[in-house]
Design an enzyme around this catalytic site. Structure first.
Site: not given
Ligand code: FAD
Length: 832
Positions: A25, A46, A84, A309
């Site tokens: 964007r 989530c 990665v 986010n």
């Molecule tokens: P993620 O969303 O986990 O994304 C990280 C991604 O990076 C993964 O898909 C992984 O495969 C990829 N990755 C890692 N290392 C590498 C690499 N070396 N190369 C390529 N890809 C890689 N939060 C809330 O606020 N409310 C909720 O109700 C809630 N419910 C949840 C329920 C569940 C079952 C889970 C598991 C989580 C929940 N969360 C909730 C937490 C929320 O989903 C996380 O805080 C959020 O997704 C974190 O975002 P992120 O981008 O840091 O990591």
């Protein structure tokens, strides 16, 4: 022309996908490459538990964005199933492997954004990696759990960990009709909140059939005869079909660490307020990073989707040359547990204590919306604040409705650095279906402001569980409420009688007053302090006391802890013999809907209905008051009725009670249930509204406790019994004048004080309506239905020229002899 910026993103879900979309964007030229190890990007982690439970039926709905969609709309080069492996910071490039082909490629960057998330922890116990033992992070994990549930149709699951994922999984598996044992190492679930705030959550889990094992860990997972056995720290072995491990997560920092990026002491990647790591060209966001707590300013891991986010967006801004700042996280979270929600924002009491920060706390228990509009549910709200400045430190709330709204309002207040005075002043949306003119947030603000201003002095549960020798506990609730339980050692004087019974209270002791939720205790303290008593009010009242004492270490636990400390083995805990099932089928003859009523309304209704049914017959009561399960249990226990079950129903709960024979009072130790008064006499001399209310509340309470009650109405008290309409009877001149000047019936009585031309009485009636306290005519009807004898003094009737026809139905006439006879037969005699 400048070269287009090359932005490489690692991780394609919350933080990573946000960063990619924001970067596009901001720049149409940027070359954006997003690597994701898994098959999917931007999926709703989530939502995973809700698909397992069946609430989100369509799996596709969890895929918020696809690689193709991301490319179509944002022209992002998405590489799924590409991991990665290394970051070469010198050369500013990453090495990635295509997991399908094994091919390795290098991808150069100008700015690198890491959003690798966090991995579920597998506890180091034997059997943690057996088939049938799962963790939940992504769609693959979800499919595996669902596959196990659908393929093998297990009848039972063990969920390990009572954080939000464990709680959501417990609910999901119950929805799939599995028996669930939830094992939690600590003495409470949802550790982000303070213990007393999750007591209703424990109750809710148990009410929905979850076998909750607090203070317990899992030590081994064995496979025996085709099923799993989860061995618990208690020594018990739980046969089960599957185990879900939800014991926490660990930031994925290996890539960052191997690249020499600094890791913070909490274990997350260290970043500054621009989400920049120790390398200016590398940013990191989401579950993998350590953030600054907005309130406490300490470093912390807050793995939530909202922060991930927003951080992704800020990292993208800064990667493209902007100067966006992330001001910190405050841990605003909410979790659904069957029909309840528990939420929090800011610092908990536990973390304030740990940080050594001075704080004050208040508890309030208002309705989610106007009590007179159907469906109102009680909210329990805890507010933590600076005792000097009033700055809001944190809040927690639990209830079946309106938790998100209140937590979010307070979350905004915290972010804006507001004080409790500001909460009191917030103008919040109100119409009866949605809130109250004094919203729970305002209300908490009022209470806290009173504390800051010195209008209210508070005491806490810690004070009332062990009062000092120079302190006295004063319960100002109604007899019905006291009947359902009180704090040991408390003296009971209902609020409405307090002014008349001040001489019963010691002047040389500090009074620790309490009511059900804190308001009447506050009013009592206002009365008492103006009469020269030292007094403090228990914040949150008996309700908070109940929630807290359930969470305090019990005698057994203390014993166990002592034994464990000395290294001895605890003696086996005796198991109560299972109650023999009742051979007779239940005969439910009444169904009471008390869902809009607050305590003691549901108990009063129950008592009235039980009067009507035969012994052995059952009634059900539906009540929305979260305290009702414990109240009804205590009441049944005290009255000797059989409580068959308490089960959840549409956000409320339904209790089934079987009427038992009236208990024989018989000789018993003082204070024991059987030692109830067998006769109560009240003389109502006054025709003041407040005194009449107090009289009927006591009478109804005494009747509810099995006492034979007679109310004797004399002089001005006769006006309470007059019909509201004009009755044509022959009177002489003086009688006629008297008749015209005196109030006709319960609805026209005045307050003894502060009547203010009827405004005071109208205000009291309004408050009573709001609090679901029955108006006086209804209290009179209830008394009559409960068998209370209402006796008009014939001599006073004669003196005042009141004729029999002018009185409401069901009134007896009697004289002094009759009164004395009843008074002598009883053991409580009051003059009002
Ligand atoms: P993620 O969303 O986990 O994304 C990280 C991604 O990076 C993964 O898909 C992984 O495969 C990829 N990755 C890692 N290392 C590498 C690499 N070396 N190369 C390529 N890809 C890689 N939060 C809330 O606020 N409310 C909720 O109700 C809630 N419910 C949840 C329920 C569940 C079952 C889970 C598991 C989580 C929940 N969360 C909730 C937490 C929320 O989903 C996380 O805080 C959020 O997704 C974190 O975002 P992120 O981008 O840091 O990591």
């Amino acid at each position: 022309m400048a070269e287009p910026k090359r932005i490489v993103i690692v991780g394609g879900v919350a933080g990573g996908a946000s960063a990619a979309a924001r970067a596009r964007r901001l720049s149409e030229d940027a070359r954006i490459v997003l690597f994701e190890r898994g098959e999917h990007i931007s999926f709703a982690n989530c939502g995973l538990p809700y698909h397992i439970g069946g609430t989100i039926a369509d799996r596709e709905r969890l895929l918020v964005q696809t690689p193709e969609g991301m490319h179509r709309r944002f022209r992002v080069d998405v590489r799924t199933r590409c991991e990665v492996l290394r970051i070469d910071r010198e050369a500013r490039q990453v090495a990635a492997r295509n997991l399908a082909t094994g091919e390795e490629t290098a991808e150069p960057y100008d700015a690198l954004i890491l959003s690798p998330g966090a991995e579920p922890v597998r506890p180091p116990i034997p059997g943690a990696d057996r088939p049938g033992v799962f963790t939940l992070r992504n769609l693959r994990d979800m499919d595996a759990i669902l596959g196990a549930v659908e393929r093998a149709a297990p009848r039972h699951a063990v969920v390990v960990g009572g954080g939000y994922i464990g709680l959501e999984m417990a609910e999901a598996l119950r929805q799939r009709d599995l028996g669930v044992t939830l094992v939690e190492l600590e003495k409470q679930v949802f550790l982000a909140a303070d213990p007393e705030m999750v007591a209703p959550v424990h109750q809710q889990l148990e009410m929905h059939g979850v076998d909750l094992r607090l203070g317990t860990s899992i030590t081994t997972i064995r496979e025996e005869a085709g099923h799993l056995n989860a061995v618990l720290s208690s020594g018990e072995s739980v046969p089960t079909g599957l185990v879900v491990l939800a014991v926490g997560i660990r930031p994925e920092v290996q890539l960052a660490r191997e690249a020499g990026l600094e890791i913070g002491h909490t274990g997350g990647i260290l970043v500054d307020e621009h989400m920049r790591t120790s390398d200016p060209n590398v940013f990191a966001v989401g579950d993998a990073v350590e953030v600054t707590h907005l309130v406490g300013a300490h470093k912390v891991l807050i793995p939530l989707a909202g922060p991930a986010n927003r951080q992704g967006r800020i990292a993208a801004d800064n990667a493209l040359g902007r100067h966006s700042v992330y001001y910190g996280s405050q841990g605003t979270a909410i979790c659904k547990v069957f029909d309840l929600a528990v939420g929090m924002t800011g610092l908990s009491e536990r973390s304030l204590k740990k940080a050594g920060v001075a704080y004050e706390k208040v508890f309030v228990h208002p309705s989610s919306h106007a009590g007179y509009y159907p469906g109102a549910k009680q909210i329990s709200l805890k507010l933590l604040f600076d005792p000097d400045s009033g700055q809001v430190f944190g809040a927690q709330a639990v209830g079946a409705d309106g938790i998100d709204k209140r937590i979010d309002v307070i979350a905004v207040a915290i972010r804006a650095g507001l004080t409790v005075r500001d909460l009191a002043e917030q103008e919040l949306s109100y119409a009866p279906p949605y809130g109250s003119a004094k919203d729970p947030v305002n209300y908490a603000g009022f209470v806290a402001t009173n504390v800051l201003g010195g209008d209210a002095r508070l005491c806490h549960v810690e004070d009332v569980v062990s009062p000092g020798r120079n302190q006295l506990l004063l319960d100002v609730r109604t007899p019905e409420e006291v009947e359902a339980g009180t704090i040991p050692g408390a003296v009971s004087i209902p609020l409405d009688e307090l002014r008349d019974r001040l001489d019963e209270l010691p002047q040389d002791k500090e009074l620790l007053a309490f009511c059900q939720v804190g308001l009447r205790g506050y009013l009592a303290c206002r009365i008492l302090s103006q009469h020269g008593f030292a007094c403090r009010n228990l914040t949150g009242g008996y309700k908070t006391y109940q929630a807290t004492v359930g969470m305090l270490p019990q005698e057994d636990d203390l014993q166990k802890e002592i034994v464990e400390d000395t290294g001895e083995h605890a003696p086996p805990v005796p198991v109560a013999a299972a109650e023999a099932p009742d051979p007779k089928p239940l005969q439910i003859v009444r169904e009471i809907d008390a869902s809009g009523l607050q305590c003691p309304g549901p108990i009063l209704k129950l008592r009235a209905e039980l009067e009507e049914v035969a012994e052995g017959q059952a009634v059900t009561v539906v009540a929305g008051d979260p305290g009702f399960p414990s109240d009804v249990a205590a009441w049944c226990d005290s009255m000797g009725h059989r409580l068959v079950e308490i089960v959840p129903q549409d956000g409320a709960c339904r209790a089934t009670i079987v009427k038992q024979p009236r208990r024989d009072p018989g000789p018993a130790a003082a204070g024991a249930p059987a030692d109830r008064p067998k006769g109560t006499t009240l003389v109502l001399f006054s025709g003041d509204l407040d005194r009449a209310l107090a009289g009927f509340i006591i009478a109804n309470g005494a009747a509810a406790m099995g006492s034979d009650v007679t109310m004797f109405f004399t002089f001005w008290g006769l006006n309470i019994l007059r019909r509201p309409e004009k009755v044509s009877v022959r009177k002489n001149l003086v009688e006629g004048m008297f008749g015209r000047m005196m109030p006709r019936g319960a609805n026209r009585l005045k307050l003894s004080k502060m009547n203010m031309g009827g405004m005071g009485a109208a205000m009291i009636k309004g408050i009573m309506r709001k609090k679901n306290v029955a108006p006086l005519p209804e209290l009179i009807r209830t008394a009559q239905q409960s068998g209370v004898r209402l006796v008009a003094c014939s001599m006073s009737m004669d003196l005042m020229g009141i004729h029999r026809d002018e009185l409401i139905d069901g009134i007896e006439e009697g004289g002094v002899a009759m009164y004395l006879n009843r008074a002598e037969a009883g053991n409580v005699n009051l003059f009002i």
